[in-house]
Write a protein that holds these residues in place. Structure first.
Motif, short mmCIF file in Angstrom:
data_model
loop_
_atom_site.label_atom_id
_atom_site.label_comp_id
_atom_site.label_asym_id
_atom_site.label_seq_id
_atom_site.Cartn_x
_atom_site.Cartn_y
_atom_site.Cartn_z
N ASP A 69 0.84 -1.19 0.00
CA ASP A 69 0.00 0.00 0.00
C ASP A 69 0.87 1.24 0.00
O ASP A 69 2.03 1.21 0.42
CB ASP A 69 -0.91 0.01 1.23
CG ASP A 69 -2.08 -0.95 1.08
OD1 ASP A 69 -2.37 -1.35 -0.06
OD2 ASP A 69 -2.69 -1.29 2.11
N ASP A 80 0.20 4.03 1.69
CA ASP A 80 -0.17 4.94 2.78
C ASP A 80 0.76 4.81 3.98
O ASP A 80 0.41 5.27 5.07
CB ASP A 80 -1.62 4.66 3.22
CG ASP A 80 -1.82 3.21 3.65
OD1 ASP A 80 -0.87 2.43 3.53
OD2 ASP A 80 -2.93 2.87 4.09
N GLN A 122 1.35 2.27 5.70
CA GLN A 122 0.96 1.26 6.70
C GLN A 122 1.84 0.02 6.58
O GLN A 122 2.27 -0.54 7.58
CB GLN A 122 -0.53 0.91 6.56
CG GLN A 122 -1.43 2.05 7.02
CD GLN A 122 -2.81 1.56 7.43
OE1 GLN A 122 -3.75 1.63 6.65
NE2 GLN A 122 -2.95 1.09 8.66
N ARG A 143 -2.18 4.46 10.11
CA ARG A 143 -2.20 5.43 9.02
C ARG A 143 -1.77 6.79 9.57
O ARG A 143 -2.29 7.24 10.58
CB ARG A 143 -3.61 5.52 8.44
CG ARG A 143 -3.65 5.99 7.03
CD ARG A 143 -5.08 6.03 6.53
NE ARG A 143 -5.21 5.38 5.24
CZ ARG A 143 -4.80 5.91 4.09
NH1 ARG A 143 -4.20 7.08 4.06
NH2 ARG A 143 -4.98 5.27 2.96
MG MG Z 1 -4.20 1.53 4.64
#
Ligand code: MG
Ligand code: UDP
Length: 312
Positions: A97, A99, A101, A203
Motif C-alpha cells: 500500500d 499509505d 501502513q 495510518r
Molecule cells: Mg491503509
C-alpha cells in the motif's frame, strides 16, 4: 533498445496519498538500494483528486527507476494492482500500500523468503495497527471463512504486502475488489505459499478509503469465487439441478394424465411445456460444458509450480 528488465518490481496502488508519497519513496529507495539488485517502483495513480500525480511525476523526474501509471478514473485498488502487474517486468513482483501502513523495510526479508522456494509469500500483520470493529474483527472472520471455503489456510489474505514469482503472477486471474483472493486462487493452481510476519503501522496521513461496506463485498465475493470454481469444474451438474424440478413436474403431469386422475387435453400441453424447460436447461448445461472445455477454463493455466518443498 529497451532497458533490460529489472530483477524486482514493486507495485503500489495510490489514491489520495500526497503526504505519504515522498516519505514512502525515500523508505522504498533505502530498502531496495540496500539489496544491491536492480529494481523498478511502479506507482499506479488511481485518479487521485489531491496532488498525488504531481508528487509522483516529481519523484519520477528525480529517480529513473520510477514508473507512474495514471488511471483516467477511480477504478479501485485491485484494478490498480492489476495494471501495475501488467507493466511490471521484474522476475519478482511485490505489492504494498502507498499509505505507509506497510513497511518497505520488510521487502528484503520477503524477497529472501520467496527465494527459499515459494511462489508467493504473503505478509502477516500479526500486530495490526487498525481499528478492531471495522477492520481487525471482519478481517479475522473473513480469513477464517476464506481458509475454510477455499482451502487456502493463510492468516492475513488481505495484507497487500506480498511477493510473487513472476510466473505465478502472470497466471492469476485478477478481478475487481478481489486482490485478497489471490492466495486462494494461487493455491488452486498448485502454487507454494509461504507467510512472513511483517511490520504494520497506523495510518499517518489522510484516511482509509474503505468503510464496513467492504466487509459485505468481501463475503459476497467469497461465495462468488467458490460458486465459480465449482461451476467451472462441473457446469452440467448445475444445469441439471435447475432442470430437475421441471423434469419432476413433467413426469407428474404425465402420470396424472395417463392414470386418468387429471385428464383434460391441456394436460399434454402442460407436460410438453415442462419437458421443454427440462430439455432447455440440459442443453444449456451441455453448451456450458462445451464452452468451458474449448476455452480451457477448467484447468488452471500453464503455471508450473516450483518443485521445492518446504514447511511454512
Ligand atoms: Mg491503509
Ligand atoms: N487505493 C486505491 N484506490 C482506491 C482505494 C484505495 O488505489 O479506490 C489504495 C490506497 O491509496 C492505498 C491502498 O489502496 O495505497 C489501500 O487503501 P487504504 O489504506 O484506504 O485501505 P485500508 O488500509 O484501510 O485497508
Amino acid at each position: 533498445m529497451p532497458a533490460p528488465a529489472p530483477e524486482i518490481s514493486v507495485v503500489l496502488p495510490v489514491y489520495n496519498e500526497e503526504e505519504s508519497l515522498p516519505i514512502l519513496h525515500g523508505e522504498l529507495m533505502d530498502s531496495l538500494v540496500s539489496m544491491g539488485r536492480s529494481f523498478e517502483i511502479i506507482y499506479v495513480n488511481d485518479h487521485s483528486s489531491d496532488d498525488s500525480l504531481r508528487v509522483l511525476l516529481e519523484l519520477k523526474g528525480e529517480c529513473p527507476q520510477t514508473v507512474v501509471v495514471q488511471f483516467p478514473c477511480n477504478f479501485g485498488q485491485t484494478p490498480a494492482m492489476a495494471a501495475g502487474f501488467e507493466v511490471s517486468r521484474g522476475k519478482i513482483v511485490l505489492t504494498l500500500d502507498a499509505d505507509l501502513q506497510n513497511d518497505p523495510a520488510d521487502i528484503p526479508r520477503l524477497v529472501e523468503r520467496l527465494e527459499e522456494g515459494w511462489d508467493l509469500v504473503v505478509g502477516w500483520r500479526k500486530k495490526r495497527e487498525d481499528g478492531f470493529v471495522l477492520r481487525r474483527l471482519p478481517s479475522k472472520i473473513a480469513n477464517g471463512m476464506i481458509a475454510k471455503i477455499t482451502g487456502a489456510d493463510i492468516h492475513d489474505t488481505g495484507c497487500t504486502l506480498k511477493a510473487y514469482r513472476r510466473e505465478l503472477m502472470e497466471n492469476l486471474p485478477i478481478y475487481a475488489e478481489q486482490h485478497r483472493f489471490l492466495p486462494a486462487l494461487a493455491v488452486a493452481s498448485g502454487a507454494r505459499i509461504g507467510e512472513l510476519v511483517v511490520h504494520h503501522r497506523a495510518r499517518r496521513f489522510g484516511e482509509s478509503k474503505y468503510g464496513i461496506g467492504r466487509a459485505v463485498r468481501v463475503f459476497l465475493d467469497l461465495f462468488n469465487i467458490k460458486m465459480l470454481a465449482t461451476f467451472l469444474r462441473n457446469p452440467l451438474l448445475y444445469f441439471a439441478i435447475l432442470a430437475l424440478p421441471f423434469g419432476l413436474m413433467a413426469s407428474l403431469v404425465f402420470t396424472l394424465r395417463v392414470s386418468g386422475a387429471w385428464a383434460p387435453n391441456a394436460a399434454w400441453f402442460v407436460m410438453a411445456l415442462f419437458a421443454q424447460c427440462t430439455a432447455f436447461f440440459v442443453l444449456l448445461g451441455l453448451l456450458a460444458e462445451l464452452v468451458i472445455r474449448i476455452s480451457g477454463l477448467h484447468h488452471s493455466k500453464s503455471f508450473e509450480p516450483m518443485s521445492m518443498h518446504r514447511n511454512r
